[in-house]
Design a protein around this motif. Structure first.
Motif, short mmCIF file in Angstrom:
data_model
loop_
_atom_site.label_atom_id
_atom_site.label_comp_id
_atom_site.label_asym_id
_atom_site.label_seq_id
_atom_site.Cartn_x
_atom_site.Cartn_y
_atom_site.Cartn_z
N GLY A 1 0.83 -1.19 0.00
CA GLY A 1 0.00 0.00 0.00
C GLY A 1 0.87 1.24 0.00
N SER A 2 0.23 2.39 -0.05
CA SER A 2 0.96 3.66 -0.15
C SER A 2 0.91 4.49 1.12
N ARG A 3 0.06 4.12 2.08
CA ARG A 3 -0.17 5.01 3.21
C ARG A 3 1.01 5.09 4.18
N THR A 4 1.77 4.02 4.31
CA THR A 4 2.92 4.07 5.22
C THR A 4 3.93 5.10 4.75
N PHE A 5 4.32 5.01 3.50
CA PHE A 5 5.25 6.00 2.96
C PHE A 5 4.65 7.39 3.00
N LEU A 6 3.37 7.51 2.65
CA LEU A 6 2.74 8.83 2.60
C LEU A 6 2.75 9.50 3.97
N ALA A 7 2.43 8.75 5.03
CA ALA A 7 2.43 9.32 6.37
C ALA A 7 3.82 9.77 6.79
N LEU A 8 4.82 8.91 6.56
CA LEU A 8 6.18 9.25 6.93
C LEU A 8 6.70 10.42 6.09
N PHE A 9 6.38 10.43 4.82
CA PHE A 9 6.85 11.50 3.95
C PHE A 9 6.26 12.85 4.36
N LEU A 10 4.95 12.89 4.58
CA LEU A 10 4.32 14.16 4.93
C LEU A 10 4.83 14.68 6.27
N PHE A 11 5.06 13.77 7.23
CA PHE A 11 5.61 14.22 8.51
C PHE A 11 7.05 14.69 8.34
N GLY A 12 7.83 13.98 7.54
CA GLY A 12 9.20 14.41 7.28
C GLY A 12 9.26 15.74 6.56
N LEU A 13 8.32 15.96 5.64
CA LEU A 13 8.26 17.24 4.94
C LEU A 13 7.94 18.37 5.91
N TYR A 14 7.03 18.11 6.85
CA TYR A 14 6.71 19.12 7.85
C TYR A 14 7.93 19.45 8.72
N LEU A 15 8.65 18.41 9.15
CA LEU A 15 9.83 18.64 9.98
C LEU A 15 10.92 19.39 9.22
N LEU B 1 10.63 21.65 7.13
CA LEU B 1 10.31 23.07 6.99
C LEU B 1 10.50 23.85 8.28
N GLN B 2 10.72 23.14 9.39
CA GLN B 2 10.90 23.81 10.67
C GLN B 2 12.36 24.19 10.85
N ASN B 3 12.59 25.33 11.46
CA ASN B 3 13.96 25.80 11.70
C ASN B 3 14.49 25.22 13.01
N THR B 4 14.66 23.89 13.03
CA THR B 4 15.16 23.23 14.22
C THR B 4 16.67 23.33 14.33
N GLY B 5 17.36 23.58 13.21
CA GLY B 5 18.81 23.60 13.23
C GLY B 5 19.44 22.22 13.21
N LEU B 6 18.62 21.16 13.16
CA LEU B 6 19.12 19.79 13.16
C LEU B 6 19.31 19.33 11.72
N ALA B 7 20.56 19.01 11.40
CA ALA B 7 20.84 18.57 10.03
C ALA B 7 20.15 17.26 9.70
N ALA B 8 19.98 16.40 10.71
CA ALA B 8 19.35 15.10 10.47
C ALA B 8 17.89 15.22 10.08
N LEU B 9 17.25 16.35 10.36
CA LEU B 9 15.85 16.55 10.01
C LEU B 9 15.67 17.33 8.71
N ASP B 10 16.76 17.81 8.14
CA ASP B 10 16.67 18.56 6.89
C ASP B 10 16.82 17.59 5.73
N LEU B 11 15.76 16.85 5.50
CA LEU B 11 15.81 15.74 4.54
C LEU B 11 15.99 16.22 3.11
N LEU B 12 15.41 17.36 2.75
CA LEU B 12 15.41 17.82 1.37
C LEU B 12 16.08 19.18 1.19
N GLY B 13 16.83 19.62 2.22
CA GLY B 13 17.54 20.88 2.12
C GLY B 13 16.66 22.10 2.21
N LEU B 14 15.44 21.97 2.72
CA LEU B 14 14.51 23.09 2.74
C LEU B 14 14.78 24.07 3.86
#
Length: 523
Positions: free
Chosen positions: A465-479, A481-494
């Motif tokens: 199914g697609s929902r597992t990846f979709l949930a993780l991806f959307l949460f990762g995209l949200y993280l 975009l946050q200015n946490t300063g953590l390189a490990a959370l900057d998955l796409l360089g945003l």
């Protein structure tokens, strides 16, 4: 109904969800994020900071911080983990059996809710136990189970109850059974962050009755912590602190009568979606529900396509040329091009969104690129979420395995096609970041696309199914975009926090996932 029979029905609902590979994947993700947020103080940052002073990693602070962060991820992923039972019944042929049983609608949906909530609560319990291990390894002070249990029951459980209720509603009402329900829940999850400033005010110092509507509990818990520490601002999730200042200890007494009453009220509100679920339950009537295929679209999508008809017709005709080019291009390049064309043609609105964002990335100021890229990559992630599960869901798996390349090539070819599409969408931004001296942002975006493309194909094969990846991806995209300063959370360089180590880590993870796709497995 006999109590033993009803108990068996509830346990069956729990087992059906707990045996999914997607449940293990989400659980590992929640544990990883929780551990990642407990920063080593030697780095100059800590999980909880108040007025530049860090809070000691004792049971009070660790239970509060980790469970609050876990509630955010469970608040998104829990819905996708709990739902989908009706579609499984329709696909497996058990819908007719359930429709003919003498069980009342309320009893059947009640059993499904209990099974879904029990499953999500068991995942939350496992997360709590892993945080116990974290405290024993990296914490400060003795382990005290009571603060963890309080956060589990009063902090995390109301949000899990809401996830279970909305999942039951989405499966009980035919219009929400497909991707429309998934998309609407994503919007609902995002809206809670939009209302957060209204709940918190300007560093709200007192609890408000309106906070009962914040069922996931971020605003009342943060206000309660502020009252406990007598401060207006509390940072949770990773912030720098002043090492010269003394370390604070979070005192007990967080759960005042007022805060407990708010959380109990949130539990009651979390049950309200069950009322329309019982009233609208389709009971698997063939004139109200049917097995939905990947290409099925709802009225809203058809209405949008009708309104955009003058633009969509030449656009889809141009996309059709990709399939024709793939047929004339020999070997693997032609098959990959055909996969890209199929992804775009099956979701033309998403394809048009990606094209619009790519064009916008060419002209907007450089400082606005992260926002445009977030929209573009969000559409890309939704489009490729079912890149490898599409054949199974549409019943074309045997046909897809019989084409040149066969089943052995299918998995990693889908990952390659998703990666190629992501690079095309991101190309204008990558070029502008590179020319503006932000080469690490461009490198992080490429590494993130590689990792996500391989994970989309791998998780689609493992979970069917697609929902597992979709949930993780959307949460990762949200993280990201946050200015946490953590390189490990900057998955796409945003967010601009990417570093060489994080870029290399995501690239290696993508290569390992791609290597796993080469391993033969039964489908």
């Amino acid at each position: 109904m006999n109590a033993s029979i009803y108990q068996a029905l509830v346990l069956n609902e729990w087992r059906l969800r707990s045996r999914r590979i997607s449940s293990l994947v989400i659980l590992l993700a929640v544990v990883a994020v929780s551990w990642l947020m407990v920063l080593d103080p030697r780095t100059g940052a800590a999980m909880m900071v108040v007025n530049k002073q860090r809070l000691a990693y004792d049971s009070q602070a660790l239970s509060f911080g980790t469970m609050l962060l876990a509630s955010m991820l469970f608040g998104l992923a829990g819905f996708y983990l709990a739902r989908g039972r009706s579609q499984e019944d329709l696909r497996c042929g058990t819908a007719g059996v359930l429709a003919s049983t003498p069980v009342a609608n309320a009893q059947l949906l009640g059993a499904r809710w209990l099974g879904a909530f029990g499953f999500l609560f068991s995942l939350g319990t496992v997360v709590m136990l892993t945080i116990w291990v974290l405290q024993l390894v990296r914490g400060e002070g003795p382990l005290q189970p009571l603060p963890y249990l309080q956060m589990l029951v009063l902090g995390l459980a109301p949000g899990l109850m809401l996830c279970a209720s909305l999942a039951v509603l989405a499966d009980a009402w035919a219009p929400l059974m497909g991707k429309r329900g998934d998309a609407l829940y994503w919007v609902l999850w995002m809206l809670q962050f939009g209302f957060m400033p209204a709940f918190l005010g300007e560093g709200a110092a007192r609890l408000s009755g309106w906070q009962v509507f914040d069922i996931n509990g971020a605003s009342p818990l943060l206000v309660g912590l502020g009252q406990l520490l007598d401060v207006r601002q509390v940072s949770v999730g990773g912030s720098p602190f002043d090492a010269t200042l003394p370390v604070l200890t979070m005192p007990g007494g967080l759960w005042t009568r007022e805060l407990v009453a708010l959380r109990l009220g949130s539990m009651m509100l979390a049950l309200l979606p069950l009322i329309p679920a019982v009233l609208a339950f389709h009971r698997y009537a063939p004139d109200r529900v049917k097995v939905r295929h990947v290409a099925d679209r709802g009225r809203l999508a058809r209405a949008l396509q009708w309104l955009l008809g003058p633009l969509m017709r030449p656009f889809t005709a141009a996309l059709g040329l990709l399939l024709r080019a793939g047929a004339h291009l020999p070997g693997l390049p032609g098959r990959c091009l055909a996969d890209v064309g199929l992804v775009l043609l099956s979701q033309p609105l998403l394809a048009l969104s990606m094209l619009g964002c790519a064009v916008a990335a060419t002209f907007v100021p450089v400082q606005a690129l992260p926002g445009v890229m977030a929209a573009a990559l969000g559409a890309w992630g939704i489009a490729v979420a079912d890149v490898s599960s599409r054949d199974l869901q549409s019943g074309t798996l045997a046909l897809a395995s019989a084409v040149p390349g066969g089943a052995a090539e299918r998995g990693w070819r889908h990952a390659l096609a998703a990666f190629g599409l992501g690079l095309l969408v991101s190309l204008p931004a990558l070029l502008r970041w590179s020319s503006a001296g932000a080469s690490w942002r461009a490198a992080a975006c490429v590494a993130g696309l590689l990792c996500l493309s391989a994970l989309a194909a791998l998780l689609g094969q493992l979970t069917r199914g697609s929902r597992t990846f979709l949930a993780l991806f959307l949460f990762g995209l949200y993280l990201s975009l946050q200015n946490t300063g953590l390189a490990a959370l900057d998955l796409l360089g945003l967010s601009g926090a990417a570093r060489p180590a994080s870029v290399a880590g995501f690239a290696v993870a993508g290569l390992l996932a791609a290597a796993a796709l080469v391993i033969p497995r039964r489908t």
